[in-house]
Design a protein around this motif. Structure first.
Motif, short mmCIF file in Angstrom:
data_model
loop_
_atom_site.label_atom_id
_atom_site.label_comp_id
_atom_site.label_asym_id
_atom_site.label_seq_id
_atom_site.Cartn_x
_atom_site.Cartn_y
_atom_site.Cartn_z
N VAL A 1 1.19 -1.28 0.26
CA VAL A 1 -0.15 0.09 0.24
C VAL A 1 0.69 1.29 -0.21
CG1 VAL A 1 -1.81 1.16 1.73
CG2 VAL A 1 -2.11 -1.42 1.19
N ASP A 2 0.97 1.70 -1.16
CA ASP A 2 1.93 3.07 -1.59
C ASP A 2 0.36 3.74 -2.13
OD1 ASP A 2 3.34 5.17 -0.79
OD2 ASP A 2 4.64 4.39 -2.80
N ILE A 3 0.40 5.41 -1.80
CA ILE A 3 -0.34 5.94 -2.43
C ILE A 3 -0.15 7.49 -2.92
CG2 ILE A 3 -2.98 7.33 -2.60
CD1 ILE A 3 -3.69 4.53 -0.52
N LYS A 4 0.26 7.66 -4.04
CA LYS A 4 0.46 9.04 -4.06
C LYS A 4 -0.19 9.88 -5.19
CE LYS A 4 5.05 9.02 -2.50
NZ LYS A 4 5.38 7.66 -2.21
N TRP A 5 -0.70 10.88 -5.26
CA TRP A 5 -1.18 11.34 -6.57
C TRP A 5 -0.09 12.80 -6.35
CZ3 TRP A 5 -5.06 10.19 -10.63
CH2 TRP A 5 -5.52 8.07 -9.64
N PHE A 6 0.02 13.15 -7.64
CA PHE A 6 -0.26 15.03 -8.16
C PHE A 6 1.42 15.04 -7.55
CE2 PHE A 6 -3.84 14.69 -8.17
CZ PHE A 6 -5.00 15.49 -9.22
N GLU A 7 2.64 13.62 -7.49
CA GLU A 7 3.74 13.75 -5.82
C GLU A 7 4.76 14.55 -6.60
OE1 GLU A 7 6.44 10.20 -6.47
OE2 GLU A 7 4.61 9.63 -8.27
N ASP A 8 4.78 15.69 -7.69
CA ASP A 8 6.16 15.93 -8.12
C ASP A 8 5.46 17.42 -7.74
OD1 ASP A 8 5.28 15.68 -10.40
OD2 ASP A 8 7.22 16.11 -10.88
N GLY A 9 3.93 17.59 -7.90
CA GLY A 9 3.23 19.02 -7.62
C GLY A 9 3.59 19.90 -6.49
N VAL A 10 3.45 21.10 -6.31
CA VAL A 10 3.40 22.00 -5.21
C VAL A 10 2.15 23.00 -5.17
CG1 VAL A 10 4.65 23.49 -4.18
CG2 VAL A 10 6.10 21.76 -5.44
N LEU A 11 1.56 23.20 -4.32
CA LEU A 11 0.63 24.58 -3.65
C LEU A 11 0.42 24.42 -2.87
CD1 LEU A 11 -2.53 21.93 -4.80
CD2 LEU A 11 -0.89 21.29 -4.21
N ASN A 12 -0.67 25.79 -2.90
CA ASN A 12 -1.20 25.50 -1.57
C ASN A 12 -2.34 25.49 -1.38
OD1 ASN A 12 -2.53 27.66 1.48
ND2 ASN A 12 -0.35 26.64 1.52
N ILE A 13 -3.33 25.41 -0.70
CA ILE A 13 -4.71 24.99 -1.08
C ILE A 13 -5.46 25.67 -0.35
CG2 ILE A 13 -5.58 23.68 1.54
CD1 ILE A 13 -7.15 21.99 -0.45
N CYS A 14 -4.48 26.88 0.31
CA CYS A 14 -5.76 28.05 1.00
C CYS A 14 -5.55 28.96 0.42
CB CYS A 14 -4.82 28.48 2.49
SG CYS A 14 -5.62 30.23 3.09
N HIS A 15 -4.56 29.14 -0.55
CA HIS A 15 -4.21 29.67 -1.95
C HIS A 15 -5.75 29.79 -2.94
CE1 HIS A 15 -2.63 32.09 -4.97
NE2 HIS A 15 -3.02 30.71 -5.99
N ASN A 16 -5.36 28.56 -3.08
CA ASN A 16 -6.84 28.26 -4.31
C ASN A 16 -7.70 28.04 -3.44
OD1 ASN A 16 -5.77 26.52 -6.46
ND2 ASN A 16 -4.10 25.51 -5.13
N ALA A 17 -8.19 28.24 -1.84
CA ALA A 17 -9.85 28.45 -2.04
C ALA A 17 -9.90 30.15 -1.59
CB ALA A 17 -9.42 27.53 -0.37
N VAL A 18 -9.03 30.64 -1.56
CA VAL A 18 -8.78 32.45 -1.18
C VAL A 18 -8.34 33.17 -1.90
CG1 VAL A 18 -9.04 34.03 0.31
CG2 VAL A 18 -9.29 31.71 1.15
N ASP A 19 -6.92 33.70 -2.03
CA ASP A 19 -6.09 34.37 -2.89
C ASP A 19 -6.69 34.34 -4.25
OD1 ASP A 19 -4.93 33.34 -0.27
OD2 ASP A 19 -3.54 34.81 -0.31
N ARG A 20 -6.86 33.18 -4.63
CA ARG A 20 -7.29 32.82 -6.35
C ARG A 20 -7.88 33.49 -6.11
NH1 ARG A 20 -9.15 28.04 -9.18
NH2 ARG A 20 -9.68 27.18 -7.70
N HIS A 21 -9.05 33.90 -6.06
CA HIS A 21 -9.94 34.25 -5.94
C HIS A 21 -10.16 35.67 -5.77
CE1 HIS A 21 -11.96 30.16 -6.35
NE2 HIS A 21 -12.32 29.71 -5.35
N VAL A 22 -9.19 36.89 -5.11
CA VAL A 22 -9.43 37.49 -5.23
C VAL A 22 -8.07 38.38 -6.02
CG1 VAL A 22 -8.08 39.02 -3.49
CG2 VAL A 22 -9.69 37.66 -2.62
N ASP A 23 -7.02 37.47 -6.18
CA ASP A 23 -6.21 37.91 -7.43
C ASP A 23 -6.99 37.88 -8.86
OD1 ASP A 23 -4.32 37.68 -5.26
OD2 ASP A 23 -3.33 35.60 -6.26
#
Ligand code: 6R9
Length: 655
Positions: free
Chosen positions: A68-90
Motif C-alpha cells: 500500500v503506497d498512494i501518491k497523486w501529483f507527487e512532484d506538484g507544489v501548491l497551497n490549498i488556502c491559496h486555491n480556496a481564498v487568494d486565487r479568487h481575490v487575484d
C-alpha cells in the motif's frame, strides 16, 4: 399497492432544466467516466489544471494497493488556502461573498464575509499562529463552534503548512485528550463557548479538562458568546489580544502535493478512533472536482451544507470544495428545531439558498413534524438537494423531493466516507435519473467492485451486472486517505487486508441491472447514529470503564429518526444490582466519556453475554435480539450456554 407509494425501484426522471452549470449531460458523464478510467492520468491532469500550482505536477498517479503506497501529483507544489481564498481575490472576485454566517438564534446578526475579507482574516490568523510558535508540519487541534473562525482556523493552518485535526465540538474532554495525544498536537484552537439551540457548550472548559490529561504548549481562544472562562497563564491566549497589531499579509507556504493537509479521527470496528490522513494535492483536486460536478456549481449561488466542520462533510463541502470553486458557503451554528421546526426552511428562505445538502436523520426528524413547517416558507430559490451520511429510506427521500423540492428539482444522494475525502457514488443532476434510496453511479475515476465474504468478485467490474456484496474500490482516486497517522500498518490492516489489493469500504451494497449502487449499511461493527459513525467497541470500552460494569456488548438497531440506535448489553460485577438509577448513571457516563452523540438508547442488563465456547461474543445473536427479530437467530448450538438466549429475548420484549 397504492399508486402514490414509491417502491425501491421507482425511477424519478431528472428535470430537463438541470444542466446549466457544468453542463454535464448523460453523454458527457459517460464520455468523461470512460476517459477517467481509460486515461486516468490525462483526465486528472486536466481536472488539476483548474487549480493554481506553484509547480504543476508532471507525475499524476503513482499508487499501489499491494503493497500500500498512494501518491497523486507527487512532484506538484501548491497551497490549498491559496486555491480556496487568494486565487479568487487575484482573479478580481474579492468582493464576492465567501461565507454567510447564520447564528444559532434567528435574532442574532448575520455575518457575511467576502473573499477579500477572508483573505485578510485568514492571513492575520496565520500570522498569529506563527507568533504563537506554530510551524509547518505541526499538528493543531481545532475544537470550535460552527462559526466562520472555525473554517478560518483550518485555512490558516493550511496557509502555513500546519496540519489541522478538527475535533467535533460535541466530543468530550476525554475524546479531545485522546486525539491530542495520538497526533502529538501541541496546540489547541477553541472558543469560550459554542451555542446550539440556545444552550451553551463549554468548549474552553472542556479543553481545560482535556489538558489535564494531555498537556499542550498553547491554547488559542476566540471570544464568541462572551461567557466566563478560566485562562491559564502562559498557556492560554485570547485571539483578540494575541492578534492585536499582527500583520494581515502572510504568504502561502508552498506545499508538496503529498504533504499532509489534515488528520481527521474516525471510528472503526476495533480500537480507538483512527487519525485518517489526507494530503494536499489529491484532496484539493478531489474536493474541487466533486463539488463542481456533483452540485453542478454555478457562480453566485448560495450553497448550504448543514454538517459540522468537525466531520469530513464539513471539511470537504463547507470549506475546501465550495471555497476552491469560489462559491458562497453558508455556515449555520444552530440546530434544525430551534427556535422551531422550521429553522432550516426559514434559513433557506432568508438567504435564498440554491443548493441544500443535509443528512437523512435531519430529514426524518423534520418530516415527523409535518408539512406545515415547510409550507410556511418560500423555498423557490432551491435548485438542487443533497443527502449524505447514511442510506436514505425511500419515504424520507420522497418527502424531501416533494415537500422541500416541490417535486421539481433533483436530489443527489452522495455516498462517501472520511477515508475517501469526497463524494464517490452519486447521480449527477444534469445526467442521471434518480432512484429513491440508491446513491447512483460511480463518480469519475471510481471503480467499485462487489465481492463475497471470500473475496470472490461478484458479476464483473467492467460490465457490472446486478449483484449484492461487500463494497470495494479497485483503483485509487486523488482524494483517497494516504495513511492512519502514526500507524501505517493499521491503515493497511483496516482497508487493504480483508480483500487483498482492494480498498474495502466496510459497507454492504447492491448493484442493480442499471448499474445503480444501493448502499445497504455497514457490514462491520460500526454503527451509524444520526449520520455519525461510531465504533461499537468505543461504547463498550466506555461502559467497562465504569466501576460496576463487568462486560458490555454494543450493537445497532433500527431507529425511526436516527437510522440506528445504540443498544447496550451490560453485565455487572458480582454483587451489583441493576436499577433505574444505574441505567441513568451509565447513560450519563458514556456521554461524559465520548460525548452526547454516543448516549445509549437502551441498556439491557443481563447476567452474562452469549459467547461461543472459545469465548467470542455472538454479536449476530445480540443484533437480532436488539432488532426484535427472534425468528432468525440462526444456529445457537455453538453457544457455551444456549439457555441464555431465552432470558435475553424476554428482557428485550419487556422494554
Ligand atoms: C461522508 C460520511 C461513512 C459511512 C459510510 C456509509 C455511510 C455515507 C451515505 C452512506 C448510504 C449514503 N454513508 N453516505 N450510506 N448512503 N449516501 O458520512 O463519512 O462519517 O466517514 O461515514 O457513512 O456507511 O461507510 P463518514
Amino acid at each position: 399497492m397504492a399508486a402514490d407509494v414509491m417502491t425501491h425501484e421507482d425511477v424519478v426522471a431528472r428535470p430537463a432544466t438541470a444542466a446549466q452549470g457544468t453542463n454535464c449531460t448523460l453523454a458527457d458523464y459517460q464520455a468523461m467516466y470512460a476517459r477517467s478510467v481509460d486515461d486516468p492520468d490525462g483526465f486528472w491532469a486536466e481536472q488539476a489544471a483548474r487549480l493554481d500550482w506553484v509547480k504543476a505536477p508532471t507525475k499524476i498517479s503513482g499508487w499501489s494497493f499491494d503493497p500500500v503506497d498512494i501518491k497523486w501529483f507527487e512532484d506538484g507544489v501548491l497551497n490549498i488556502c491559496h486555491n480556496a481564498v487568494d486565487r479568487h481575490v487575484d482573479a478580481g472576485h474579492g468582493d464576492r461573498t465567501a461565507l454567510i454566517f447564520e447564528p444559532d438564534s434567528p435574532d442574532s446578526p448575520v455575518r457575511t464575509i467576502t473573499y477579500a475579507e477572508l483573505q485578510r482574516d485568514v492571513a492575520k490568523m496565520a500570522n498569529t499562529f506563527k507568533k504563537l510558535g506554530i510551524a509547518k508540519g505541526d499538528r493543531v487541534t481545532i475544537y470550535m463552534p460552527m462559526i466562520p473562525e472555525g473554517a478560518m482556523a483550518m485555512l490558516a493552518c493550511a496557509r502555513i503548512g500546519a496540519i489541522h485535526s478538527v475535533v467535533f465540538g460535541g466530543f468530550s474532554p476525554d475524546a479531545i485528550a485522546g486525539r491530542v495525544e495520538d497526533c502529538e498536537s501541541d496546540w489547541i484552537v477553541t472558543a469560550d463557548e459554542g451555542l446550539r439551540g440556545s444552550k451553551s457548550i463549554p468548549l474552553k472548559a472542556n479543553v481545560d479538562i482535556a489538558c489535564e490529561k494531555a498537556p499542550v504548549k498553547g491554547v488559542l481562544v476566540f471570544r464568541h458568546t462572551g461567557g466566563d472562562v478560566a485562562m491559564t497563564e502562559e498557556r492560554d491566549h485570547w485571539y483578540h489580544d494575541l492578534s492585536d497589531g499582527v500583520d494581515s499579509d502572510c504568504p502561502c507556504e508552498p506545499m508538496n502535493a503529498e504533504d499532509p493537509l489534515f488528520i481527521l479521527y474516525t471510528s472503526g470496528s476495533t480500537g480507538k478512533p483512527k487519525g485518517v490522513v489526507h494530503t494536499t494535492g489529491g484532496y484539493a483536486v478531489w474536493t474541487e472536482t466533486t463539488f463542481r460536478y456533483v452540485f453542478d456549481y454555478r457562480p453566485g449561488e448560495v450553497f448550504w451544507c448543514t454538517a459540522d466542520i468537525g466531520w469530513v462533510t464539513g471539511h470537504s463541502y463547507i470549506v475546501y470544495g465550495p471555497l476552491q470553486n469560489g462559491a458562497t458557503a453558508l455556515m449555520f451554528e444552530g440546530v434544525p428545531n430551534y427556535p422551531d421546526h422550521d429553522r432550516f426552511w426559514q434559513v433557506i428562505d432568508k438567504h435564498k439558498v440554491n443548493v441544500f445538502y443535509t443528512a437523512p436523520t435531519a430529514i426524518r426528524a423534520l418530516m415527523r413534524e409535518g408539512e406545515s413547517y415547510v409550507q410556511k416558507h418560500d423555498l423557490s430559490s432551491l435548485r438542487l438537494l443533497g443527502s449524505v451520511g447514511e442510506p436514505i429510506n425511500p419515504e424520507a427521500w420522497r418527502w424531501y423531493h416533494e415537500q422541500v423540492g416541490k417535486g421539481a428539482i433533483p436530489i443527489v444522494d452522495t455516498w462517501w466516507q472520511t477515508e475517501t475525502g469526497g463524494i464517490m457514488i452519486t447521480t449527477l443532476p444534469g445526467a442521471h435519473d434518480m432512484k429513491p434510496g440508491s446513491a447512483g453511479k460511480p463518480f469519475f475515476g471510481i471503480c467499485p467492485q462487489l465481492v463475497d465474504n471470500d473475496g470472490e468478485v461478484l458479476a464483473d467490474e467492467t460490465i457490472g451486472g446486478a449483484t449484492e456484496g461487500n463494497l470495494c474500490i479497485t483503483r485509487s482516486w486523488p482524494g483517497q486517505a494516504r495513511t492512519v497517522y502514526g500507524d501505517h500498518e493499521r491503515f493497511i490492516q483496516t482497508y487493504f487486508t480483508t480483500y487483498r489489493g482492494k480498498y474495502f469500504t466496510g459497507d454492504g451494497c447492491r448493484r442493480d441491472e442499471d448499474g445503480y449502487y444501493w448502499i445497504t449499511g455497514r457490514v462491520d461493527d460500526v454503527i451509524n447514529v444520526s449520520g455519525h459513525r461510531m465504533g461499537t467497541a468505543e461504547v463498550e470500552s466506555a461502559l467497562v470503564l465504569h466501576a460496576r460494569v463487568s462486560e458490555a456488548a454494543v450493537v445497532g438497531y433500527p431507529h425511526d429518526i436516527k437510522g440506528q440506535g445504540i443498544y447496550c448489553y451490560v453485565t455487572l460485577n458480582a454483587g451489583e444490582e441493576a436499577s433505574d438509577e444505574l441505567t441513568a448513571e451509565l447513560r450519563q457516563w458514556v456521554r461524559k466519556e465520548i460525548g452526547p452523540i454516543a448516549t445509549p438508547d437502551h441498556l439491557h442488563f443481563t447476567p452474562a453475554l452469549p459467547k461461543t465456547r472459545s469465548g467470542k461474543i455472538m454479536r449476530r445473536i445480540l443484533r437480532k435480539i436488539a432488532e426484535n427479530d427472534y425468528g432468525s437467530l440462526g444456529d445457537t448450538s455453538t453457544l457455551a450456554d444456549p439457555s441464555l438466549v431465552d432470558g435475553l429475548i424476554e428482557g428485550r420484549m419487556n422494554r
